[in-house]
Scaffold this active site. Structure first.
Site, PDB file in Angstrom:
ATOM      1  N   ASP A   1     -31.777  33.681 -11.840  1.00  0.00           N
ATOM      2  CA  ASP A   1     -30.566  33.359 -12.515  1.00  0.00           C
ATOM      3  C   ASP A   1     -29.632  34.271 -11.027  1.00  0.00           C
ATOM      4  OD1 ASP A   1     -28.957  32.617 -15.405  1.00  0.00           O
ATOM      5  OD2 ASP A   1     -27.975  32.829 -13.484  1.00  0.00           O
TER       6      ASP A   1
HETATM    7  C1  GLC Z   1     -24.509  32.903 -14.252  1.00  0.00           C
HETATM    8  C2  GLC Z   1     -25.084  31.576 -15.151  1.00  0.00           C
HETATM    9  C3  GLC Z   1     -26.153  30.754 -14.574  1.00  0.00           C
HETATM   10  C4  GLC Z   1     -25.663  30.420 -14.098  1.00  0.00           C
HETATM   11  C5  GLC Z   1     -25.425  30.866 -12.835  1.00  0.00           C
HETATM   12  C6  GLC Z   1     -24.910  30.915 -10.752  1.00  0.00           C
HETATM   13  O1  GLC Z   1     -24.850  33.983 -15.410  1.00  0.00           O
HETATM   14  O2  GLC Z   1     -26.264  32.811 -16.413  1.00  0.00           O
HETATM   15  O3  GLC Z   1     -26.134  30.020 -15.883  1.00  0.00           O
HETATM   16  O4  GLC Z   1     -25.569  29.330 -12.698  1.00  0.00           O
HETATM   17  O5  GLC Z   1     -25.048  32.537 -13.238  1.00  0.00           O
HETATM   18  O6  GLC Z   1     -23.244  30.637 -11.906  1.00  0.00           O
END
Ligand code: GLC
Length: 750
Positions: free
Chosen positions: A282
């Site tokens: 993430d």
């Molecule tokens: C965010 C979220 C994730 C998302 C990623 C990219 O922090 O936790 O769900 O896909 O970053 O935006």
């Protein structure tokens, strides 16, 4: 009576599993050779570059420089097709090996045409709604060059304080599994190398929805058995559905952050489930293992995540910075890097990116296409939940000549779309106010007085104007709830009451004596008991998206009939949370007739109230149970029968029942099958959803429906941490919600 075999919701992803696996088996024979040939030409830096994802910072020159060096494998958050093609051209023509990049975006419930938030789609209990929504999103986002989305979010969530409950499919493992698999099918389509196919990314792997206190990013403490029985199954269903990628979750579970958790990334995902796509972290979750206190520094973060099984790092750049050194020091094997790059290249090859790396900038726009808007409206209609309808005030009939439209969500084009909307434009949102004016303005006179400017508005100065409008109307339509920003990532609430002065608004409207229809738009279940008490009807919409207005208008005026069911339990008070139907029974379960706080005699003796598991001030029951929702018509279940009540483990349980529409409207009922394993080697939930199906009936029509449930699906991870069906007595219920129905019993023998 027509016989109907309910298309058991288990079929789609079993079918998908065989297809997806077959697909992979057939193609990969030649594919692995292509991958190895390319890999053998790559330098270590180029390999590590494939494992690096950046977020577009707009400057094409600077990003091109990194791409030429082979330092980038993927870019997220670039949505301009010309820029995407320009950057891809650099990768294809100016980098040494011409490996295409994959462009990604969070397309969670629509790209431009915004569907109801996933929690709303789950309320439809209709996998087709989820599949169509994902397919429309894929068609729209791939038309600008986005070929990878970070969805579906399939974190089981049982705490509505957690803002991200909005993004998932609710509290139930089975519902989340079915809806998640359907979304993957929609995003990826029939073949990954179709130009409208978008690689799915089930997230957040795993257990993120159990954040302690419902506070986002917080630690979770899920024992392996609970992980396997509740939180992992939707991700296993995603693997069977052929998901191309996975995303690790921010949380540490029992002290181990998912981004550094070899057990889930290698042992479960790869060895048990046979996943052969790639895993991305993430956002900066690799380097965030530093504040977690799980790694010393960025170098340690790179070490722990890549050795745990992460293939690609989102934005924190520790792989590029430290993996060469770690390999030199022998702390990371080059074979580990090779495997990660193989996983990434395998998906890029399967997606046809080497053959078709560019997006057609000349193609006619598909954004907001009429069929897309119609699909979004259908989704919003089926996602709406009728929670109350006293005296059949709904649907509004010919006696209603004047309606007062009130409340901060009646005309809130931005907030109606809900959380996780980056690209949907509020100018395209059709709000209830506009839809009712346009579609029903010839039938009723409309008085519009918002009363409050936005959901958090505490300025009560205009409530009197709203009340005055109500006094002139036959029915009051009060649109309340949450602004979009109040749910979603990092947007958690310790109080689930209506924010701002909305409660005062409802009270003032009710005081006029006119019937109030409260229409809620929110990203979570809210504790609306008081407001529901004051309302004649309550229609609940988890942020319904672009077409929420026309959907709600048709529902209120009877052109459509509500069929949604609660995908999460609605607590009476936030203090009851976490609260979910599939709970264990405890040794002292609450009884129906508990003495509540207002009935306790003065100086009551210590043991006079009994000793069971409930709250003196809130009791045990929820405001609305899981799986609950009314219709304008009524349904009657009867003749629930089990073909055989003595079953072996390899048998299929066949349950038939009759469903009759006993009212005067055509309607659709979501019939649900719950099962209880009465005694296990470990304690088992009092009920678990095992099947559901939507049944449309004309007034007076009666159908016999059958659920087929392989006994094998009653398996659970038991005291020995073995997944198995244990012989013994079981109960089952067929009903329209998780609290209704009469129990039938059956026995499973060895
Ligand atoms: C965010 C979220 C994730 C998302 C990623 C990219 O922090 O936790 O769900 O896909 O970053 O935006």
């Amino acid at each position: 009576m027509k016989k109907l075999k309910a298309l058991s919701a288990c079929l789609p992803f079993l079918f998908l599993f065989s297809c997806a696996q077959q697909q992979h088996d057939n193609k990969d024979k030649g594919l692995e050779t292509r991958i190895d040939n390319l890999l053998s030409q790559m330098t270590l830096e180029e390999k590590i570059g494939q494992m690096n994802q950046i977020s577009s910072f707009g400057n094409i020159e600077d990003m091109s420089g990194l791409i030429k060096k082979g330092e980038i494998g993927s870019i997220l958050n670039e949505t301009d097709p010309q820029k995407i093609n320009a950057l891809q051209r650099v990768a294809m023509e100016e980098s040494r090996l011409g490996i295409p990049m994959i462009f990604a975006r969070d397309v969670i419930h629509g790209f431009k045409t915004i569907f109801p938030i996933p929690l709303g789609q789950a309320a439809s209990f209709n996998p087709e709604i989820a599949e169509v929504g994902a397919r429309v999103a894929a068609i729209e986002c791939s038309s600008v060059g986005i070929r990878w989305t970070f969805a579906p979010m399939i974190d089981v969530a049982r705490d509505p304080r957690w803002g991200r409950m909005a993004e998932g499919c609710g509290e139930d493992t089975y519902l989340t599994s079915v809806m998640g698999a359907a979304m993957i099918k929609g995003f990826q389509g029939d073949s990954l190398n179709n130009p409208t196919s978008v690689a799915a990314c089930p997230k957040h792997f795993v257990g993120y929805g159990a954040a302690e206190g419902g506070r986002d990013y917080n630690s979770t403490f899920i024992p392996e058995r609970l992980l396997r029985n509740v939180y992992l199954p939707p991700f296993e269903a995603a693997a069977r559905a052929g998901a191309a990628t996975y995303m690790t979750s921010f949380n540490d579970n029992d002290g181990v952050p998912s981004t550094g958790n070899k057990f889930i990334l290698e042992d479960v995902l790869r060895k048990e489930w046979g996943f052969d796509g790639f895993v991305v972290t993430d956002w900066a979750s690799a380097s965030e293992m530093i504040p977690h206190g799980f790694v010393v520094d960025e170098k340690d973060a790179a070490l722990k995540s890549v050795n745990a099984g992460v293939d690609m790092e989102m934005v924190s750049y520790t792989f590029v910075k430290y993996l060469p050194e770690l390999i030199k020091e022998g702390k990371v094997k080059e074979s580990t890097i090779d495997n990660a790059v193989r996983n990434i290249l395998r998906i890029k090859f399967r997606m046809g990116l080497f053959e078709n790396p560019f997006v057609d900038e000349e193609q006619p726009s598909v954004l907001y296409d009429t069929p897309h808007l119609e699909a979004a409206k259908r989704a919003a209609i089926e996602s709406a939940i009728l929670l109350k309808n006293d005296k059949g005030i709904l649907p509004l009939n010919g006696n209603v000549k004047t309606v007062a439209i009130v409340g901060p969500l009646a005309d809130a084009p931005h907030d109606q779309m809900g959380t996780w909307v980056f690209d949907g434009e509020k100018s395209h949102t059709q709000t209830p106010l506009h839809a009712i004016r346009e579609m029903y303005g010839d039938k009723v006179q409309i008085i519009y007085e918002p009363g409050l400017a936005y959901s958090r508005d505490k300025n009560t100065a205009n409530i009197s104007k709203a009340a005055a409008a109500a006094a002139k109307a036959d029915v009051v339509l009060a649109f309340v709830g949450e602004e979009a920003i109040l749910s979603g990532e990092a947007h958690c609430l310790a109080d689930l009451n209506l924010v701002g002065a909305q409660s005062e608004l409802i009270a003032a409207l009710a005081k006029t004596g006119k019937p109030v229809v409260t229409v809620v738009m929110a990203g979570r279940p809210l504790t609306i008991g008081k407001e529901a008490e004051l309302s004649s009807a309550v229609l609940y919409n988890f942020h319904p998206g672009t077409m929420g207005g026309p959907a709600i208008a048709d529902l209120l005026f009877g052109k459509e009939v509500p069929s949604g069911k609660t995908p999460v339990t609605f607590p009476k008070m936030v203090g009851q949370v976490p609260m979910y139907y599939a709970h264990n029974n405890s040794g002292r379960p609450a009884q129906k007739n508990e003495t509540l706080i207002n009935d306790i005699p003065l100086e009551a003796g210590q043991t006079s109230l009994g000793n069971t598991s409930f709250y003196l001030d809130a009791g045990f029951d929820p405001l609305y149970p899981f799986g609950y929702g009314l219709s304008y018509t009524t349904f009657e279940y009867s003749d629930v029968k089990i073909a055989s009540s003595q079953l072996k483990k390899q048998d299929v349980l066949s349950i038939s029942f009759s469903l009759e529409n006993t009212g005067k409207y055509k309607g659709t009922e979501v019939a649900q099958l719950y099962v209880r394993d009465k005694v296990g080697s470990v304690t088992r939930p009092v009920k678990e959803l095992k099947r559901f199906t939507r049944i449309m009936l004309q007034p007076g029509e009666k159908k016999t429906v059958t659920f087929e449930l392989p006994v094998a699906e009653l398996a659970f991870w038991n005291i020995d941490m073995v997944k198995t069906v244990e012989a013994g007595d079981f109960g089952l219920w067929v009903a329209g919600d998780s609290q209704s129905g009469n129990e039938l019993v059956f026995k499973v023998t060895d």
